[in-house]
Write an enzyme that holds these catalytic residues in place. Structure first.
Site, PDB file in Angstrom:
ATOM      1  N   HIS A 177      86.179  29.316 113.087  1.00  0.00           N
ATOM      2  CA  HIS A 177      86.702  29.239 114.452  1.00  0.00           C
ATOM      3  C   HIS A 177      87.249  30.578 114.937  1.00  0.00           C
ATOM      4  O   HIS A 177      87.918  31.293 114.214  1.00  0.00           O
ATOM      5  CB  HIS A 177      87.817  28.185 114.502  1.00  0.00           C
ATOM      6  CG  HIS A 177      88.446  28.024 115.842  1.00  0.00           C
ATOM      7  ND1 HIS A 177      89.797  28.169 116.057  1.00  0.00           N
ATOM      8  CD2 HIS A 177      87.904  27.733 117.057  1.00  0.00           C
ATOM      9  CE1 HIS A 177      90.062  27.950 117.335  1.00  0.00           C
ATOM     10  NE2 HIS A 177      88.937  27.696 117.965  1.00  0.00           N
TER      11      HIS A 177
ATOM     12  N   ASP B 178      84.276  33.398 121.072  1.00  0.00           N
ATOM     13  CA  ASP B 178      84.661  33.173 122.469  1.00  0.00           C
ATOM     14  C   ASP B 178      84.127  34.301 123.341  1.00  0.00           C
ATOM     15  O   ASP B 178      84.231  35.476 122.978  1.00  0.00           O
ATOM     16  CB  ASP B 178      86.182  33.119 122.593  1.00  0.00           C
ATOM     17  CG  ASP B 178      86.788  32.031 121.733  1.00  0.00           C
ATOM     18  OD1 ASP B 178      86.561  30.852 122.047  1.00  0.00           O
ATOM     19  OD2 ASP B 178      87.470  32.360 120.742  1.00  0.00           O
TER      20      ASP B 178
ATOM     21  N   HIS C 138      89.737  35.193 123.160  1.00  0.00           N
ATOM     22  CA  HIS C 138      90.259  33.851 123.432  1.00  0.00           C
ATOM     23  C   HIS C 138      91.487  33.904 124.327  1.00  0.00           C
ATOM     24  O   HIS C 138      91.535  33.276 125.374  1.00  0.00           O
ATOM     25  CB  HIS C 138      90.592  33.133 122.120  1.00  0.00           C
ATOM     26  CG  HIS C 138      90.914  31.680 122.304  1.00  0.00           C
ATOM     27  ND1 HIS C 138      92.100  31.234 122.861  1.00  0.00           N
ATOM     28  CD2 HIS C 138      90.200  30.572 122.000  1.00  0.00           C
ATOM     29  CE1 HIS C 138      92.095  29.918 122.906  1.00  0.00           C
ATOM     30  NE2 HIS C 138      90.960  29.484 122.389  1.00  0.00           N
TER      31      HIS C 138
END
EC number: 4.6.1.-
Length: 276
Positions: free
Chosen positions: A5, A27, A41
């Site tokens: 992540h 992201d 992010h």
């Protein structure tokens, strides 16, 4: 798939792979005209994570291409799937389609290098709201009439990540010109700071396994607590997005799961529904 992540720095790619990930999520931020700018992010993000790591998008895609191109000295065979978490909320509504087309061009020329021999990882175009379906439509239609349309058809998948109603999500795909079971991953989740039940996950898995399915695969985010990992696996998800891939790997080796799941390799098609 163990999906690392918020892998927004180039050096983090290998860090997450070394921890056992076979997939990463990155992201992507945009300006209001829809041009991708940074892998970023920002606040808020997950607990115990640094929210402001970033790279220039072009530089990141070039590095990602190196890591996923066989024969390149930086090649890592473990990385088979990349989720692009596209922060489309700041794009002007009338520029959403053009933003999708522009990002498709960046994938084509910076990641695939305008070639069929670079950047072999499968990719998921993940958009945070079903209202932004025109971004997907623009991305897809960038390849209409292109010599590289076969790459899109082979390598690209889709996800709406905003926990929207599943029936409304099906309609959004129809509006984007994406047919049911056309490489569709369905995510469900929330920041690791807050617990979330599996009610919607169970509905998505039921859709995946039904004769009237539009979903190919289901993943949850962001999961790292031991009990939550076990709950997700028992819900029969296809992927878990996590800050701690080593935790997921450890659970997969336990007697309860080692004969039910295996870590996906490049030979495992991320668009094919797995049948036990």
């Amino acid at each position: 798939w163990i999906m690392g992540h918020m892998v927004n720095k180039i050096e983090q790619i290998n860090e997450f792979l070394d921890l056992g990930a076979n997939s990463i999520e990155v992201d992507i931020t945009f300006d209001n005209l829809g041009y991708a700018e940074y892998t970023y992010h920002g606040f808020p993000c997950d607990c115990k994570r640094w929210c402001t790591n970033q790279e220039n998008v072009k530089e990141y895609l070039n590095a990602l291409s190196d890591i996923t191109t066989p024969g390149n000295p930086k090649f890592r065979k473990e990385l088979t799937l990349v989720v692009f978490d596209l922060k489309t909320g700041g794009i002007d509504a009338n520029r959403m389609y053009e933003g999708g087309k522009d990002f498709a061009g960046k994938i084509l020329f910076d990641y695939w290098k305008g070639s069929e021999n670079a950047g072999r990882a499968y990719i998921i175009i993940s958009v945070p709201s079903i209202d932004h379906y025109k971004f997907m439509k623009g991305f897809r239609e960038r390849f209409d009439g292109s010599a590289f349309k076969d790459l899109l058809l082979e390598k690209d998948g889709w996800d709406f990540s905003g926990n929207d109603d599943l029936d409304a999500t099906r309609t959004a795909y129809q509006n984007a010109g994406i047919e049911a079971l056309n490489h569709i991953w369905q995510s469900d989740g929330i920041t690791n700071c807050i617990p979330r039940g599996l009610g919607r996950v169970n509905k998505a898995v039921s859709n995946r396994d039904s004769p009237d399915a539009f979903i190919n695969k289901v993943y949850v985010w962001t999961v790292e607590k031991y009990s939550s990992v076990k709950d997700a696996l028992n819900a029969d998800v296809d992927g878990i997005m996590t800050n701690h891939p080593n935790v997921i790997n450890g659970v997969l080796k336990e007697d309860e799961f080692k004969d039910r799941f295996k870590l996906a390799t490049y030979g495992d098609n991320p668009w094919t529904k797995f049948k036990r």
